[in-house]
Write an enzyme that holds these catalytic residues in place. Structure first.
Site, PDB file in Angstrom:
ATOM      1  CG  ASN A 289      -1.892   1.139   1.248  1.00 22.42           C
ATOM      2  OD1 ASN A 289      -1.831   2.053   0.422  1.00 22.42           O
ATOM      3  ND2 ASN A 289      -2.816   1.120   2.195  1.00 22.42           N
TER       4      ASN A 289
ATOM      5  CG  HIS B 149     -14.296   1.950   6.215  1.00 22.25           C
ATOM      6  ND1 HIS B 149     -13.480   0.858   6.026  1.00 22.25           N
ATOM      7  CD2 HIS B 149     -13.464   3.003   6.422  1.00 22.25           C
ATOM      8  CE1 HIS B 149     -12.220   1.233   6.117  1.00 22.25           C
ATOM      9  NE2 HIS B 149     -12.178   2.534   6.355  1.00 22.25           N
TER      10      HIS B 149
ATOM     11  CG  ASN C 239      -8.564  10.932   9.503  1.00 16.05           C
ATOM     12  OD1 ASN C 239      -9.005  11.770  10.295  1.00 16.05           O
ATOM     13  ND2 ASN C 239      -7.842  11.278   8.445  1.00 16.05           N
ATOM     14  N   GLY C 240     -10.991   8.661   7.537  1.00 14.01           N
ATOM     15  CA  GLY C 240     -11.872   8.710   6.383  1.00 14.01           C
ATOM     16  C   GLY C 240     -13.054   7.818   6.685  1.00 14.01           C
TER      17      GLY C 240
ATOM     18  NE  ARG D 242     -10.614  12.583   3.600  1.00 19.73           N
ATOM     19  CZ  ARG D 242     -10.537  11.305   3.244  1.00 19.73           C
ATOM     20  NH1 ARG D 242     -11.331  10.822   2.309  1.00 19.73           N
ATOM     21  NH2 ARG D 242      -9.660  10.509   3.821  1.00 19.73           N
TER      22      ARG D 242
ATOM     23  CG  ASP E 140      -7.879  10.726  17.450  1.00 19.31           C
ATOM     24  OD1 ASP E 140      -8.724  10.177  18.186  1.00 19.31           O
ATOM     25  OD2 ASP E 140      -6.870  10.130  17.020  1.00 19.31           O
TER      26      ASP E 140
ATOM     27  NE  ARG F 281      -7.414   7.916  19.619  1.00 17.71           N
ATOM     28  CZ  ARG F 281      -6.254   7.426  19.208  1.00 17.71           C
ATOM     29  NH1 ARG F 281      -5.708   6.402  19.839  1.00 17.71           N
ATOM     30  NH2 ARG F 281      -5.620   7.965  18.173  1.00 17.71           N
TER      31      ARG F 281
ATOM     32  N   GLY G   3     -11.259   2.035  12.427  1.00 13.36           N
ATOM     33  CA  GLY G   3     -10.807   2.486  13.733  1.00 13.36           C
ATOM     34  C   GLY G   3     -11.888   2.983  14.664  1.00 13.36           C
TER      35      GLY G   3
ATOM     36  N   GLY H 143     -15.300   2.812  14.024  1.00  7.93           N
ATOM     37  CA  GLY H 143     -16.402   1.859  14.028  1.00  7.93           C
ATOM     38  C   GLY H 143     -16.161   0.668  14.932  1.00  7.93           C
TER      39      GLY H 143
ATOM     40  CG  ASN I  27     -11.132   0.299  18.278  1.00  8.96           C
ATOM     41  OD1 ASN I  27     -11.029  -0.778  18.863  1.00  8.96           O
ATOM     42  ND2 ASN I  27     -10.512   0.549  17.126  1.00  8.96           N
TER      43      ASN I  27
END
Length: 418
Positions: free
Chosen positions: A8, A228, A231-232, A261, A302, A304, A350, A352, A354
């Site tokens: 990736n 999903h 961050n995106g 975004r 973020d 959190r 991430g 979804g 946690n």
């Protein structure tokens, strides 16, 4: 052992995983970053980490069993380009294993962000395919050139191995014209390939199939809404294993509120800012992609930090949270209508996976549609696929960890074996 290397590649970094194709176990993984930085400061030069993944138990000198830990190495050096970065990766494999010289990969799978309307399946990378990926860079200028740089570096490193492109957009090629067409001048749209393409397709495909397998139900019979959320963020309506609606559009900017975004926005906002604030196209692009979303509303991107701000009574964080949840509910309702109801709702990535508060609030108003969250199940900190709805809920709600690398490996192996 048949091994698949998954790559990736970004503009200044690339991630990789080496997987055993039969057991689907990760054998090693790594990250090469700060490619192209030439500062004299050793902390600012390229850095590469390589982790050899342990499995099972080891045996100590005294014969006692013990858990074998992963082994991670790190190097720092100037890495001028992706080709040099791949040599660093090869050096790490040679020094720390597993050996690629003794047992080279049977295929290399590459994540490619944008396949336009041309690529709807994993594709063996030829010179013509490279030309097409390059030409599609006009639709993904931040991603496709970097993906292509990684492909070319990998082909130099592994010239005798099949290389396979797996496109983020491919899963959404099943969208009907009514779902992918924007209501603008048809000739202009066709000339500039303006339509909805959708993204995160590799994740949506993996997760929707994993959900069906976990439930022991035929994929072809299920209506799923897959969130999903990282961050995106994107959401997809999946009917019978096929994407029928998705929130991201021509670019990954449309849809849900994300870390930086904006998601959905009245296009006239851009015209207004261009006229009244004298913002250029480049400034508008920076605004919508890097200074909007949660960060634009609360100063932090973020989740959190947003949750901490809400707990502390911060007004900006609370508003950002409310806007975020409002958008999730709006899409959930819209996709229930498109599917005619849902059998399964899935959360992944991430946020979804946690943040239980996101899952609970996103579905809090959907009792009318048969969605019942079990608070204890939802709050439990567990790994793996799990049910978070009540036993009586007509709609099953799941948390399904995504694994895009494994999905890419599966598709690359499929192409390599013909």
């Amino acid at each position: 052992m048949s091994r698949i290397l998954v790559v990736n590649s970004g503009s200044s970094s690339f991630k990789y995983q080496l997987l055993d194709a039969e057991s689907e176990r990760v054998l090693a993984s790594g990250l090469v970053e700060r490619i192209g930085e030439t500062s004299a400061d050793p902390e600012a030069t390229g850095v590469a980490t390589h982790t050899v993944t342990a499995a099972g138990l080891g045996v100590a000198a005294d014969g006692a069993a013990h858990t074998v830990a992963d082994v991670t190495s790190e190097i720092r050096r100037v890495i001028p380009d992706h080709t040099a970065g791949f040599q660093v990766m090869l050096d790490a494999f040679a020094a720390h294993g597993p050996s690629l010289e003794d047992d080279p990969p049977v295929a290399v799978g590459h994540r490619v962000v944008h396949g336009g309307a041309r690529f709807f399946a994993p594709t063996l990378i030829t010179s013509l395919v490279e030309i097409n990926i390059d030409e599609l860079s006009v639709l993904a200028p931040l991603h496709n050139p970097a993906n292509l740089a990684g492909i070319r570096a990998a082909k130099t490193a592994f010239p005798d191995v099949p290389h396979v492109a797996v496109f983020d957009t491919a899963f959404h090629q099943t969208l009907a014209p009514a779902a992918y067409t924007y209501a603008i001048d048809a000739e202009l749209a066709e000339a500039h390939r303006i339509r909805r393409y959708g993204f995160h397709g590799t994740s949506h495909k993996f997760v929707s199939e994993a959900a069906a397998a976990f439930l022991g139900r035929p994929l072809a019979e299920l209506r799923q809404i897959v969130f999903h959320l990282g961050n995106g963020a994107s959401v997809t309506a999946v009917a019978g294993g096929r994407s029928v609606e998705t929130s991201m559009g021509l670019t990954p900017l449309e849809g849900l509120v994300m870390g930086t975004r904006s998601g959905d926005l009245d296009p006239a906002v851009l015209l207004h800012l261009a006229r009244r604030a004298d913002l250029s196209i480049a400034e508008l692009d920076d605004l919508l992609n890097k200074r909007s979303g949660l960060k634009g509303l609360a100063g932090v991107g973020d989740m959190r930090d947003i949750r901490a701000g809400v707990a502390a009574g911060d007004a900006a964080a609370t508003l950002a949270w409310d806007v975020y949840i409002h958008r999730l509910r709006a899409y959930a309702g819209a996709y229930l209508a498109q599917l005619g109801g849902a059998d399964v709702v899935v959360f992944t990535a991430g946020v979804g996976e946690n943040v239980p508060e996101v899952r609970a609030e996103a579905l809090a108003t959907l009792g009318f549609a048969g969605v019942e969250i079990d608070p204890e199940r939802n709050a439990a900190r567990r790994r793996g696929i799990r049910v978070i709805s009540t036993d009586a809920s007509p709609v099953t709600v799941l948390v399904v960890p995504t694994n895009e690398e494994l999905e890419i490996a599966r598709q690359a192996l499929q192409v390599a074996r013909g």
